[in-house]
Design a protein around this motif. Structure first.
Motif, PDB file in Angstrom:
ATOM      1  N   ARG A 152      38.746  35.124  53.469  1.00 49.23           N
ATOM      2  CA  ARG A 152      39.705  34.458  52.582  1.00 49.23           C
ATOM      3  C   ARG A 152      39.049  34.062  51.273  1.00 49.23           C
ATOM      4  O   ARG A 152      39.640  34.210  50.200  1.00 49.23           O
ATOM      5  CB  ARG A 152      40.302  33.245  53.276  1.00 49.23           C
ATOM      6  N   SER A 153      37.817  33.562  51.327  1.00 50.65           N
ATOM      7  CA  SER A 153      37.094  33.189  50.114  1.00 50.65           C
ATOM      8  C   SER A 153      36.870  34.404  49.223  1.00 50.65           C
ATOM      9  O   SER A 153      37.021  34.323  47.998  1.00 50.65           O
ATOM     10  CB  SER A 153      35.743  32.556  50.467  1.00 50.65           C
ATOM     11  N   ALA A 155      38.749  37.141  49.151  1.00 47.58           N
ATOM     12  CA  ALA A 155      40.051  37.545  48.623  1.00 47.58           C
ATOM     13  C   ALA A 155      40.451  36.674  47.431  1.00 47.58           C
ATOM     14  O   ALA A 155      40.969  37.179  46.427  1.00 47.58           O
ATOM     15  CB  ALA A 155      41.108  37.472  49.719  1.00 47.58           C
ATOM     16  N   ILE A 156      40.190  35.386  47.510  1.00 46.71           N
ATOM     17  CA  ILE A 156      40.500  34.478  46.393  1.00 46.71           C
ATOM     18  C   ILE A 156      39.645  34.834  45.180  1.00 46.71           C
ATOM     19  O   ILE A 156      40.147  34.904  44.054  1.00 46.71           O
ATOM     20  CB  ILE A 156      40.307  33.008  46.823  1.00 46.71           C
ATOM     21  N   VAL A 158      38.252  37.747  44.403  1.00 49.10           N
ATOM     22  CA  VAL A 158      38.707  39.027  43.859  1.00 49.10           C
ATOM     23  C   VAL A 158      40.004  38.832  43.068  1.00 49.10           C
ATOM     24  O   VAL A 158      40.176  39.395  41.975  1.00 49.10           O
ATOM     25  CB  VAL A 158      38.884  40.073  44.986  1.00 49.10           C
ATOM     26  N   GLY A 159      40.904  38.016  43.567  1.00 48.94           N
ATOM     27  CA  GLY A 159      42.158  37.735  42.870  1.00 48.94           C
ATOM     28  C   GLY A 159      41.932  37.059  41.523  1.00 48.94           C
ATOM     29  O   GLY A 159      42.568  37.415  40.520  1.00 48.94           O
ATOM     30  N   VAL A 160      41.029  36.097  41.480  1.00 47.20           N
ATOM     31  CA  VAL A 160      40.714  35.405  40.227  1.00 47.20           C
ATOM     32  C   VAL A 160      40.095  36.380  39.227  1.00 47.20           C
ATOM     33  O   VAL A 160      40.468  36.397  38.043  1.00 47.20           O
ATOM     34  CB  VAL A 160      39.784  34.192  40.485  1.00 47.20           C
ATOM     35  N   ALA A 162      40.482  39.647  39.093  1.00 44.56           N
ATOM     36  CA  ALA A 162      41.525  40.575  38.657  1.00 44.56           C
ATOM     37  C   ALA A 162      42.439  39.912  37.626  1.00 44.56           C
ATOM     38  O   ALA A 162      42.807  40.528  36.607  1.00 44.56           O
ATOM     39  CB  ALA A 162      42.332  41.069  39.847  1.00 44.56           C
ATOM     40  N   LEU A 163      42.791  38.666  37.837  1.00 46.15           N
ATOM     41  CA  LEU A 163      43.638  37.934  36.903  1.00 46.15           C
ATOM     42  C   LEU A 163      42.951  37.775  35.554  1.00 46.15           C
ATOM     43  O   LEU A 163      43.566  37.983  34.500  1.00 46.15           O
ATOM     44  CB  LEU A 163      44.011  36.571  37.495  1.00 46.15           C
TER      45      LEU A 163
END
Length: 174
Positions: A152-153, A155-156, A158-160, A162-163
């Motif tokens: 989960r850490s 994934a968070i 990677v999301g940040v 990408a944003l």
């Protein structure tokens, strides 16, 4: 914390033994040795050493460490996990580690085994599952409450990233 214990008598103690050299102990001696040995585990839940944590009155917060192999759960004293509640059968269920996955199996109990409110004969457990044996409820934990899973850490993060990349690209193009 309730865990299986590995107890060895001191080498200086000479005890009577059986025909194959097995040392003989009374129940009182075994209980004393188990108390002296202390817990093998620190009681913290982990993927490698999950716990069943009591969730209702009488067992609330009490933890049972799960180990590799099969453990028996029930009301009788010869079970690996003993639950002194009349709604729990004498030999209620097995919990087994099958290739890294914990599986609970009902062993023809009178009042049933439930996972997340659904009656089951056999079910693979996941972190946070609520397990009920008769009227006694536990939570299956593979990590401590509040601890994030490593996946989960990631994934968070990677999301940040990408944003931020999209924001930089939009700023550069316009």
């Amino acid at each position: 914390m309730d865990t299986p214990r590995n107890v060895r008598p001191s080498a200086s103690t000479r005890r009577p033994s059986g025909p194959q050299g097995t040392q003989l102990f009374s129940a009182d001696e075994l209980n004393r040795l188990a108390d002296e040995a202390g817990a093998v585990s620190d009681g913290r839940a982990s993927v490698h050493e999950p716990v069943l944590e009591g969730a209702n009155a009488g067992l609330e917060g009490r933890r049972f460490s799960l180990r590799a192999g099969r453990q028996t759960i029930g009301r009788r004293d010869d079970n690996d996990i003993v639950i002194g509640d009349l709604s729990v059968s004498s030999a209620h269920a097995w919990i087994m580690n099958q290739q890294g996955h914990y599986v609970i199996m009902n062993t023809l109990s009178t009042n049933g085994t439930f996972v997340n409110g659904k009656r089951v004969h056999e079910a693979t457990l996941k972190h946070g599952d609520r397990v009920r044996l008769g009227q006694v409820e536990f939570v299956f934990l593979t990590r401590e409450p509040g601890q994030r899973s490593h996946a989960r850490s990631i994934a968070i993060a990677v999301g940040v990233i990408a944003l931020v990349a999209v924001a930089v690209l939009a700023w550069w193009l316009f």
